[in-house]
Motif scaffolding. Structure first.
Motif, PDB file in Angstrom:
ATOM      1  N   SER B 392      23.313  10.102  77.101  1.00 26.98           N
ATOM      2  CA  SER B 392      21.938  10.580  77.237  1.00 26.98           C
ATOM      3  C   SER B 392      21.862  12.098  77.461  1.00 26.98           C
ATOM      4  CB  SER B 392      21.228   9.841  78.368  1.00 26.98           C
ATOM      5  OG  SER B 392      22.058   9.770  79.492  1.00 26.98           O
ATOM      6  N   ALA B 393      22.967  12.723  77.905  1.00 24.63           N
ATOM      7  CA  ALA B 393      22.929  14.178  78.117  1.00 24.63           C
ATOM      8  C   ALA B 393      22.807  14.930  76.804  1.00 24.63           C
ATOM      9  CB  ALA B 393      24.186  14.629  78.851  1.00 24.63           C
ATOM     10  N   ARG B 394      23.154  14.273  75.690  1.00 24.86           N
ATOM     11  CA  ARG B 394      23.047  14.960  74.409  1.00 24.86           C
ATOM     12  C   ARG B 394      21.607  14.971  73.907  1.00 24.86           C
ATOM     13  NH1 ARG B 394      28.172  11.942  73.699  1.00 24.86           N
ATOM     14  NH2 ARG B 394      29.781  13.247  72.768  1.00 24.86           N
ATOM     15  N   LEU B 395      20.802  14.072  74.423  1.00 23.25           N
ATOM     16  CA  LEU B 395      19.465  13.890  73.872  1.00 23.25           C
ATOM     17  C   LEU B 395      18.597  15.147  73.940  1.00 23.25           C
ATOM     18  CD1 LEU B 395      18.344  11.461  72.438  1.00 23.25           C
ATOM     19  CD2 LEU B 395      17.023  10.960  74.482  1.00 23.25           C
ATOM     20  N   PRO B 396      18.541  15.855  75.076  1.00 22.23           N
ATOM     21  CA  PRO B 396      17.713  17.080  75.094  1.00 22.23           C
ATOM     22  C   PRO B 396      18.179  18.102  74.061  1.00 22.23           C
ATOM     23  CG  PRO B 396      18.433  16.497  77.312  1.00 22.23           C
ATOM     24  CD  PRO B 396      19.150  15.597  76.380  1.00 22.23           C
ATOM     25  N   VAL B 397      19.487  18.167  73.845  1.00 21.32           N
ATOM     26  CA  VAL B 397      20.016  19.109  72.847  1.00 21.32           C
ATOM     27  C   VAL B 397      19.572  18.676  71.458  1.00 21.32           C
ATOM     28  CG1 VAL B 397      22.105  20.133  71.908  1.00 21.32           C
ATOM     29  CG2 VAL B 397      22.006  19.526  74.323  1.00 21.32           C
ATOM     30  N   TYR B 398      19.775  17.380  71.158  1.00 27.05           N
ATOM     31  CA  TYR B 398      19.321  16.869  69.860  1.00 27.05           C
ATOM     32  C   TYR B 398      17.835  17.167  69.677  1.00 27.05           C
ATOM     33  CZ  TYR B 398      23.585  13.954  69.580  1.00 27.05           C
ATOM     34  OH  TYR B 398      24.861  13.494  69.528  1.00 27.05           O
ATOM     35  N   ALA B 399      17.064  16.911  70.742  1.00 28.29           N
ATOM     36  CA  ALA B 399      15.613  17.071  70.641  1.00 28.29           C
ATOM     37  C   ALA B 399      15.254  18.507  70.268  1.00 28.29           C
ATOM     38  CB  ALA B 399      14.954  16.684  71.964  1.00 28.29           C
ATOM     39  N   LEU B 400      15.897  19.462  70.936  1.00 30.56           N
ATOM     40  CA  LEU B 400      15.595  20.873  70.651  1.00 30.56           C
ATOM     41  C   LEU B 400      15.985  21.229  69.216  1.00 30.56           C
ATOM     42  CD1 LEU B 400      14.835  23.740  71.789  1.00 30.56           C
ATOM     43  CD2 LEU B 400      17.290  24.065  72.117  1.00 30.56           C
ATOM     44  N   LEU B 401      17.202  20.844  68.839  1.00 28.35           N
ATOM     45  CA  LEU B 401      17.690  21.244  67.520  1.00 28.35           C
ATOM     46  C   LEU B 401      16.915  20.550  66.401  1.00 28.35           C
ATOM     47  CD1 LEU B 401      21.540  21.274  68.243  1.00 28.35           C
ATOM     48  CD2 LEU B 401      19.948  23.196  68.238  1.00 28.35           C
ATOM     49  N   LEU B 402      16.560  19.272  66.620  1.00 28.08           N
ATOM     50  CA  LEU B 402      15.801  18.563  65.593  1.00 28.08           C
ATOM     51  C   LEU B 402      14.384  19.125  65.494  1.00 28.08           C
ATOM     52  CD1 LEU B 402      17.006  14.889  66.123  1.00 28.08           C
ATOM     53  CD2 LEU B 402      17.550  16.420  64.226  1.00 28.08           C
ATOM     54  N   ALA B 403      13.828  19.530  66.626  1.00 32.94           N
ATOM     55  CA  ALA B 403      12.498  20.139  66.597  1.00 32.94           C
ATOM     56  C   ALA B 403      12.549  21.444  65.805  1.00 32.94           C
ATOM     57  CB  ALA B 403      12.004  20.402  68.018  1.00 32.94           C
ATOM     58  N   PHE B 404      13.660  22.145  65.895  1.00 35.26           N
ATOM     59  CA  PHE B 404      13.815  23.375  65.117  1.00 35.26           C
ATOM     60  C   PHE B 404      13.847  23.062  63.627  1.00 35.26           C
ATOM     61  CE2 PHE B 404      16.205  26.645  62.961  1.00 35.26           C
ATOM     62  CZ  PHE B 404      15.728  27.823  63.522  1.00 35.26           C
ATOM     63  N   LEU B 405      14.599  22.009  63.275  1.00 31.18           N
ATOM     64  CA  LEU B 405      14.752  21.671  61.852  1.00 31.18           C
ATOM     65  C   LEU B 405      13.493  21.052  61.262  1.00 31.18           C
ATOM     66  CD1 LEU B 405      18.336  20.185  61.375  1.00 31.18           C
ATOM     67  CD2 LEU B 405      17.457  22.381  60.595  1.00 31.18           C
ATOM     68  N   PHE B 406      12.879  20.131  62.012  1.00 27.65           N
ATOM     69  CA  PHE B 406      11.764  19.359  61.449  1.00 27.65           C
ATOM     70  C   PHE B 406      10.531  19.518  62.323  1.00 27.65           C
ATOM     71  CE2 PHE B 406      15.772  17.071  60.838  1.00 27.65           C
ATOM     72  CZ  PHE B 406      15.894  17.155  59.469  1.00 27.65           C
ATOM     73  N   SER B 407      10.148  20.730  62.629  1.00 28.53           N
ATOM     74  CA  SER B 407       9.006  20.894  63.522  1.00 28.53           C
ATOM     75  C   SER B 407       7.781  20.246  62.905  1.00 28.53           C
ATOM     76  CB  SER B 407       8.744  22.373  63.781  1.00 28.53           C
ATOM     77  OG  SER B 407       8.620  23.027  62.544  1.00 28.53           O
TER      78      SER B 407
END
Lengths: 127, 660
Positions: B392-407
């Motif tokens: 679950s610690a990876r989730l905030p990172v994924y969330a930020l990076l995915l928001a960058f890619l697919f805002s």
């Protein structure tokens, strides 16, 4: 009775070597390895959940892999023990066996140490 | 003075322990969940004539001849306390629905107790299940047959200092007291006793067990017991059905994961606020200098570190809640048999399933759960691949990076997120297959050509499928809470310490500098990042990316907050902060004046985060659980290098295909 250390080591290394009485049963000749029995049952239409198949343990090969076969023995797989085959996992293995009021999942590697037969008729009562 | 609880897996031993101590440990329907010794104080007046009475819960055993590491623990607990000659009582915990097998263990315990002068009590659990089958267990007859005191323990009885069992235990303690005084009163110090382990004849014990069971279990019409078992069989007809079984399995697992994400999300925000609010409050005080080192240590180091631990509590709690419900209902053991075959092909097995599943919450408790795997070979493989499960610690990172890619495109982002989880599983499968091949080859080389089968035989499944039962809400909740608590205790200090260290690394030596960006850029960590720039360039990053990745060794999600500091985003509001950070990231340029974060470099970062072992808490637990620093070090190096190589390959590959 021994002093503890020696005994614990002995127990841990050798498992519990059972004093198996020599088997004299007429079903010995008909005994099949449980994994082979399962494979055959699976090919010939599997086992219907409403009709579990009842078998008897004829013998267990306690000499190979003492840790695992010892555990099988603890769980009740001993000569003469009635068991029920309830079915198989979706991929065909493990096989579900009921022994002594307990349902266990056995892999082929575990089942191969158990020899079973449809009947159990000891010539000499082992008691 | 101690009371040692001994019983088979699933015998209700841990429930009894909770009841006797009014706290701690957990109960399960899945074999081997008690891997450590749990110790607690006896409920009510825990002292007995001045000395404290402790209760010890031991790992479940099928007999006193140990067959796996956790069973050795039980025998050792029995013999060690006997050696210390302390007053003790053994409580044999037996499941009333399995007396024909479990009485054999009671026989062995009785013989062990007799040989060493330790009184044995028998506690019978699950009597309500037997009763529902219109049967009854004659406890008096049982007591007579075993010649020990037998006490029935109602399943739903609450913790209670005056229960029959506690009374019986106190009586036995009184009895040993008087014996002890008459024998060894000349010596005030307890003398070391040599412990006697009698010979056990399991065949005779099992025969005796069946005889006694047939004697004491009475009533019930013919087949009433099988009615109870029929219900379990009826459920299994569907749960283990050739086609429906796997479908149900996927549905159950998918629902747990969706719960972890959807239900936990709002709670995660509250938990973050728990430490952010005090931090904001401190900064708002007029007597506080917001730029002093002490203030920043408190807010950016300590409170931020505590927040980093707390933010995952909701997700981990919900995942544990799901696991405990599955365990207590009896489904988890079935799920393990469904995946046993596929897992066996890559050197794992049904017993690795629960640890791997827990790995999606956090690798630390997952690694602890591998203790139930009896094969060392399989256990090492499981330990190695657990960090690859997307925790679950990876989730905030994924969330930020995915928001960058697919805002703005939540659906695509969601699908890619699912893809990342799938990718992590695929990487786990590959890693397990490769590692088990290497280990097997090594083993073959050592023993001189032992066959593959011999290696496989060492790992055994032998999984018990308990009767299906409706989990008790209160107990399930309590257990999930206890497990979450032990997660916080185990990972908390490490994350906090690293968080402070990384705070110091990003603050000094220019802690007097007013401009935070300047301060960070010239800090020790910033210098390290710059020094390592050539390493990060092939990944499409520069020193700032590097700094983020280095800080992620405290906990992966620290990457996000480090990015926020680097790009000097200080918005109060959470969503605004992400928006601000995203726009800053879009505008960021590298030395050559090109965009720092591009689709390809973000993809590279995502791949890196899926594979890399960036968690020092996990590393510490890996050392302890594998019992080998070499193994843990190799795991750390291999996973991080693999992550780096694959990330570079993705970035360069994408760029070769014209993706910026």
């Amino acid at each position: 009775m021994h002093r503890f250390q020696g005994r614990l080591l002995d127990v841990m290394i050798n498992g519990n070597a059972p004093d198996q009485a020599p088997l004299k049963t007429k079903s010995l000749a008909a005994a099949v390895r449980l994994d082979e029995w399962s494979a055959r049952a699976r090919v010939s239409g599997g086992i219907h959940p409403d009709e579990p198949r009842s078998l008897f343990v004829v013998s267990v090969d306690f000499s190979s892999d003492p840790q695992m076969t010892g555990r099988l023995g603890d769980l009740g797989f001993q000569p003469g023990e009635p068991i029920l085959i309830l079915g198989f996992a979706p991929l065909g293995e493990p096989v579900f066996v009921e022994v002594r009021e307990t349902v266990l999942a056995l892999r082929v590697e575990e089942a191969r140490h158990i020899f079973v037969s449809d009947e159990w008729a000891p010539l000499k009562d082992s008691r | 003075m101690s009371i040692i609880l001994v019983g088979s897996p699933n015998s209700g031993k841990t429930t009894l322990f909770n009841r006797l101590t009014g706290m701690s440990a957990k109960t399960v329907n899945y074999p081997g969940s008690t891997v450590d010794l749990h110790r607690g104080k006896l409920i009510g007046d825990s002292s007995h004539h001045g000395s404290v009475v402790s209760v010890i819960d031991t790992p479940g055993v099928y007999s006193l001849v140990p067959r796996s590491p956790d069973e050795v623990v039980t025998l050792r607990a029995l013999t060690e306390s006997a050696e210390q000659a302390a007053k003790q009582v053994i409580v044999a915990v037996l499941d009333a629905t399995q007396l024909s097998r479990q009485l054999a263990l009671a026989n062995q315990l009785k013989r062990f107790g007799d040989a060493n002068g330790i009184p044995v009590l028998v506690a019978i659990t699950m009597l309500d299940i037997v009763k529902s089958a219109n049967e009854s267990v004659d406890l008096q007859a049982l007591s007579k047959e075993l010649s020990v005191k037998v006490i029935g323990v109602p399943w739903n009885e609450a913790a209670h200092p005056e229960s029959a069992l506690v009374a019986a235990i106190r009586l036995e303690l009184d009895a040993t007291e008087s014996v002890g005084l008459s024998v060894g009163e000349s010596n005030t110090k307890p003398q070391e006793k040599s412990v006697i382990v009698p010979e056990f004849n399991i065949i005779a014990d099992l025969r005796e067990a069946k005889r006694i069971k047939d004697l004491v279990v009475t009533g019930g019409s013919i087949g009433s017991r099988s009615h109870l078992r029929m219900r379990t069989r009826k459920i299994d007809r569907w749960a283990l059905h050739t086609y429906l079984g796997p479908i149900l399995f996927f549905v159950v697992m998918a629902s747990i994961f969706s719960l972890v994400f959807w239900v936990a999300a709002p709670f995660m925000e509250y938990f973050e606020l728990l430490f952010k609010l005090p931090s904001d409050w401190i900064l708002a005080q007029s007597w506080v200098d917001p730029d002093s080192v002490m203030t920043r240590l408190l807010t950016d180091g300590i409170l931020a570190g505590l927040g980093a631990v707390a933010v995952f509590v909701p997700q981990i709690f919900i995942l544990f809640l799901g696991l405990v419900i599955l365990e207590d209902s009896g489904y988890l053991a079935r799920a393990a048999t469904i995946v046993d075959q596929p897992l066996k092909k890559i050197g794992l097995g049904g017993r690795s399933f629960v640890p791997l599943l827990s790995g999606f919450a956090c690798a630390v408790p997952a690694m602890l759960a591998t203790r139930t795997i009896n094969s060392r070979f399989e256990r090492l493989v499981a330990l190695f691949v657990i960090p690859l499960m997307s925790c679950s610690a990876r989730l905030p990172v994924y969330a930020l990076l995915l928001a960058f890619l697919f805002s703005g495109n939540a659906l695509t982002a969601g699908l890619v997120l699912a893809g990342l989880y799938f990718f992590s599983v695929v990487m786990g499968v590959i890693a397990a297959a490769v590692l088990s091949m290497i280990l097997r080859r090594k083993a073959n080389g050592k023993v001189g050509g032992k066959s593959e089968d011999d290696m496989n035989e060492k790992s055994f499944l032998l999984l018990e499928l308990p009767l299906y039962r409706l989990p008790k809400f209160r107990m399930v909740f309590h257990q999930a809470w206890l497990r979450t608590g032990s997660y916080v205790k185990r990972t908390g200090p490490m994350i906090l310490l690293l968080s402070i260290l990384i705070w110091a690394g990003t603050t000094f030596p220019h802690h007097q500098t007013q401009d935070p960006v300047d301060r960070l850029e010239n800090s020790y960590a910033g210098q390290l990042g710059k020094y390592m720039t050539p390493v990060f360039e092939p990944m499409g990053g520069d020193w700032r990316t590097g700094l983020g990745l280095i800080s992620a060794f405290a906990a992966r999600e620290v990457f996000v907050s480090t990015m926020a500091v680097i790009f000097h985003v200080t918005d109060e509001d959470e969503s605004q902060m992400q928006e601000g950070l995203l726009s800053e990231m879009r505008n960021a340029k590298n030395q050559d004046g090109q965009a720092l974060f591009t689709p390809s470099s973000i993809a590279g970062l995502l791949v890196f985060f899926v594979i890399a072992l960036q968690c020092l808490s996990t590393f510490a637990v890996a050392i302890k659980e594998s019992g080998s620093l070499g193994f843990a070090l190799r795991q750390l190096v291999v996973l991080n290098i693999a992550a780096y190589v694959l990330a570079v390959a993705v970035v360069q590959g994408l760029r070769a295909f014209g993706v910026s």
